[in-house]
Design an enzyme around this catalytic site. Structure first.
Site, PDB file in Angstrom:
ATOM      1  N   HIS A  84      -3.520 -14.059  -4.203  1.00  0.00           N
ATOM      2  CA  HIS A  84      -4.015 -12.803  -3.661  1.00  0.00           C
ATOM      3  C   HIS A  84      -5.528 -12.843  -3.582  1.00  0.00           C
ATOM      4  O   HIS A  84      -6.188 -13.360  -4.477  1.00  0.00           O
ATOM      5  CB  HIS A  84      -3.584 -11.626  -4.535  1.00  0.00           C
ATOM      6  CG  HIS A  84      -3.684 -10.304  -3.822  1.00  0.00           C
ATOM      7  ND1 HIS A  84      -2.646  -9.765  -3.112  1.00  0.00           N
ATOM      8  CD2 HIS A  84      -4.703  -9.447  -3.689  1.00  0.00           C
ATOM      9  CE1 HIS A  84      -3.024  -8.616  -2.576  1.00  0.00           C
ATOM     10  NE2 HIS A  84      -4.279  -8.398  -2.910  1.00  0.00           N
ATOM     11  N   ASP A 163       0.601   2.302  -5.124  1.00  0.00           N
ATOM     12  CA  ASP A 163      -0.537   1.578  -4.541  1.00  0.00           C
ATOM     13  C   ASP A 163      -0.645   1.848  -3.050  1.00  0.00           C
ATOM     14  O   ASP A 163      -1.739   1.978  -2.515  1.00  0.00           O
ATOM     15  CB  ASP A 163      -0.429   0.070  -4.790  1.00  0.00           C
ATOM     16  CG  ASP A 163      -1.595  -0.664  -4.135  1.00  0.00           C
ATOM     17  OD1 ASP A 163      -2.745  -0.365  -4.506  1.00  0.00           O
ATOM     18  OD2 ASP A 163      -1.370  -1.484  -3.241  1.00  0.00           O
ATOM     19  N   ARG A 170      -7.946   5.382  -0.429  1.00  0.00           N
ATOM     20  CA  ARG A 170      -9.227   4.752  -0.799  1.00  0.00           C
ATOM     21  C   ARG A 170      -9.958   4.270   0.436  1.00  0.00           C
ATOM     22  O   ARG A 170     -11.173   4.375   0.548  1.00  0.00           O
ATOM     23  CB  ARG A 170      -8.975   3.570  -1.756  1.00  0.00           C
ATOM     24  CG  ARG A 170      -8.600   4.017  -3.147  1.00  0.00           C
ATOM     25  CD  ARG A 170      -8.081   2.855  -3.971  1.00  0.00           C
ATOM     26  NE  ARG A 170      -9.024   1.767  -4.040  1.00  0.00           N
ATOM     27  CZ  ARG A 170      -8.676   0.474  -4.089  1.00  0.00           C
ATOM     28  NH1 ARG A 170      -7.406   0.118  -4.097  1.00  0.00           N
ATOM     29  NH2 ARG A 170      -9.586  -0.454  -4.148  1.00  0.00           N
ATOM     30  N   SER A 185      -4.757  -2.177  -8.221  1.00  0.00           N
ATOM     31  CA  SER A 185      -4.096  -2.302  -6.921  1.00  0.00           C
ATOM     32  C   SER A 185      -3.505  -3.707  -6.764  1.00  0.00           C
ATOM     33  O   SER A 185      -2.314  -3.875  -6.439  1.00  0.00           O
ATOM     34  CB  SER A 185      -5.124  -2.018  -5.815  1.00  0.00           C
ATOM     35  OG  SER A 185      -4.640  -2.421  -4.562  1.00  0.00           O
ATOM     36  N   LYS A 189       0.810  -4.851  -7.559  1.00  0.00           N
ATOM     37  CA  LYS A 189       1.662  -5.454  -6.527  1.00  0.00           C
ATOM     38  C   LYS A 189       2.180  -6.819  -6.971  1.00  0.00           C
ATOM     39  O   LYS A 189       3.318  -7.177  -6.741  1.00  0.00           O
ATOM     40  CB  LYS A 189       0.862  -5.623  -5.231  1.00  0.00           C
ATOM     41  CG  LYS A 189       0.713  -4.320  -4.478  1.00  0.00           C
ATOM     42  CD  LYS A 189      -0.095  -4.497  -3.223  1.00  0.00           C
ATOM     43  CE  LYS A 189      -1.545  -4.760  -3.526  1.00  0.00           C
ATOM     44  NZ  LYS A 189      -2.493  -4.277  -2.555  1.00  0.00           N
TER      45      LYS A 189
HETATM   46  N1  URA Z   1      -6.785  -5.939  -2.179  1.00  0.00           N
HETATM   47  C1  URA Z   1      -5.874  -5.105  -2.702  1.00  0.00           C
HETATM   48  O1  URA Z   1      -4.684  -5.363  -2.670  1.00  0.00           O
HETATM   49  N2  URA Z   1      -6.313  -3.981  -3.256  1.00  0.00           N
HETATM   50  C2  URA Z   1      -7.615  -3.660  -3.326  1.00  0.00           C
HETATM   51  O2  URA Z   1      -7.927  -2.633  -3.846  1.00  0.00           O
HETATM   52  C3  URA Z   1      -8.564  -4.536  -2.776  1.00  0.00           C
HETATM   53  C4  URA Z   1      -8.121  -5.681  -2.196  1.00  0.00           C
END
Ligand code: URA
Length: 436
Positions: A84, A163, A170, A185, A189
């Site tokens: 990620h 999220d 956001r 966040s 996930k």
């Molecule tokens: N990527 C994400 O999944 N969440 C964030 O808040 C920033 C980048």
């Protein structure tokens, strides 16, 4: 308990209890707490921050807000690896890394997001391939993971739904660059999606949500700690985002660059990052003994075409027109392409990555508000990166736009985003640090 008390407590710098965080996240997901109260709470967190304990509780509450996948019944005995990025400009890393890892035999079942503020999103990029969809059922996800070993889906409504709601709010309330909100966040996930091992690419610089090395390191350390607490293996790389990654910024343009990289013809900095992230995935999964072995495996699947074939099969399996992968020149192309000339002779000292990202959003490649449609064809292609020697009039970059008017406005901003000076300048390092 009521939402106003929780907003006020955070506004005044208080530490929220686990019960208060659970209550708030429940209310976000059930709809009991309206958007305006959630937005106010996000702003309070943005200004006041959260302790490690609050961030961990927030992450776990968000991960538990919906389904928690367990993919081990699909692939018994396999180590499920995920990667990620914390978000950057020109960051198409997943598009190349995921098929490479899959071609090396690591199953990748990934949930990805859309663009956020100035940073692009993997799903938006892939949607520039006609027919490709991220909206697949759990059944489809599992079947494809088993048959192809690679699947990238939108976060389903039921995976970390908290999220999904917070992320969209956001994006439009100026509350993205908050360490606890980003950490929660990303990690919520990753935890809910069931990965055993996770490689985090924490971007650092003007085109990232963390601008300084200290902030990026703090985010990386917090996410690694949360992952460990939840029993997962996590490695974080801190990588360069002072200038855009690679040369292409914009959805279809980035897909083209990722495909070129799978053909071993990508830009050097992007190629190096891809090799490092994919290598870390092999290491963390125990599929390589050291980084040299991991890199050799990555190079092999690029050279023998199997990483490209994996990408092609993945696109087709999710409804995409695979002929566009074979002929990326047929991907959406902007009608106006305007070169931006260097105003003076010299060396490129900086390219304001954030401005390049914002220009791309304004060209139509990203969103100003929740749900805005995006134009897959627009964006910017850099010709000169930091360290390059340029002559007055030489092309710094090219704007890809829907209209002459938007191209001219973008070109002016892009010329100003380049800092050119007389003294020679070294190219920027791509990998800045590693936290494990
Ligand atoms: N990527 C994400 O999944 N969440 C964030 O808040 C920033 C980048």
């Amino acid at each position: 308990m009521n939402p106003v008390d929780i907003i006020v407590k955070k506004r005044d710098g208080g530490e929220l209890s686990k019960e208060e965080i659970d209550f708030f996240i429940d209310g976000v997901v059930s709809g009991a707490i309206p958007d305006y109260q959630i937005a106010a709470w996000l702003m309070a967190v943005y200004f006041r921050g959260m302790t490690d304990r609050e961030t961990t509780d927030l992450t776990l509450a968000m991960a538990a807000s919906g389904d928690q996948l367990d993919l081990h019944d699909v692939l018994p005995g396999a180590v499920i690896v995920d990667k990620h990025s914390s978000g950057g400009v020109g960051d198409k890393t997943t598009l190349a890394v995921a098929p490479i890892a899959a071609a090396c035999g690591l199953p990748v079942g990934k949930m990805s997001g859309r663009g956020l503020s100035f940073s692009g999103g993997t799903i938006d990029k892939l949607e520039s391939i006609r027919g490709w969809t991220a909206e697949i059922s759990q059944e489809h996800f599992r079947r494809q993971l088993r048959s192809i070993g690679l699947v990238i889906a939108a976060q389903t409504a039921n995976l970390a739904p908290a999220d999904k709601i917070l992320y969209a709010l956001r994006d439009v309330t100026g509350t993205v660059p908050s360490l606890p909100l980003i950490a929660a966040s990303i990690m919520s996930k990753k935890l809910a999606a069931g990965a055993d091992a996770i490689v985090l690419d924490v971007k650092c610089g003007r085109g990232a949500f963390m601008e300084t090395l200290d902030d990026a390191r703090a985010l990386a350390q917090r996410m690694v700690a949360i992952g460990r607490l939840a029993g997962r293996k996590v490695t974080a790389l801190i990588t360069q985002m002072q200038q855009p990654l690679g040369l292409a910024v914009g959805n279809a343009l980035e897909v083209k660059e990722a495909i070129a990289t799978l053909h071993n013809a990508g830009p050097a900095d992007f190629h190096e990052l891809v090799e490092t992230v994919a290598g870390e995935m092999l290491l963390i999964a125990g599929a390589a003994e050291d980084m040299n072995q991991a890199r050799a495996a990555v190079r092999k699947v690029i050279a023998d075409g199997s990483a490209f074939e994996k990408f092609r099969a993945f696109v087709a399996a999710q409804g995409g027109d695979a002929s566009l992968v074979d002929h990326p020149e047929r991907l959406p192309t902007a009608p106006v392409q305007l070169p931006v000339p260097a105003p003076v002779d010299g060396y490129v000292h900086a390219i304001d990555a954030r401005e390049v990202g914002l220009v791309t959003v304004d060209l139509g490649g990203g969103r100003h508000k929740k749900g805005d449609p995006i134009d897959p064809a627009v964006g910017v292609v850099l010709s000169a990166k930091v360290g390059a020697k340029v002559q007055s009039g030489e092309t710094l970059c090219t704007v890809h736009a829907a209209t002459e008017q938007s191209a001219t406005a973008a070109a002016k901003r892009l010329q100003a985003a380049y800092a050119i000076a007389d003294a020679p300048m070294r190219p920027l390092e791509i990998v800045l640090d590693r936290v494990a």
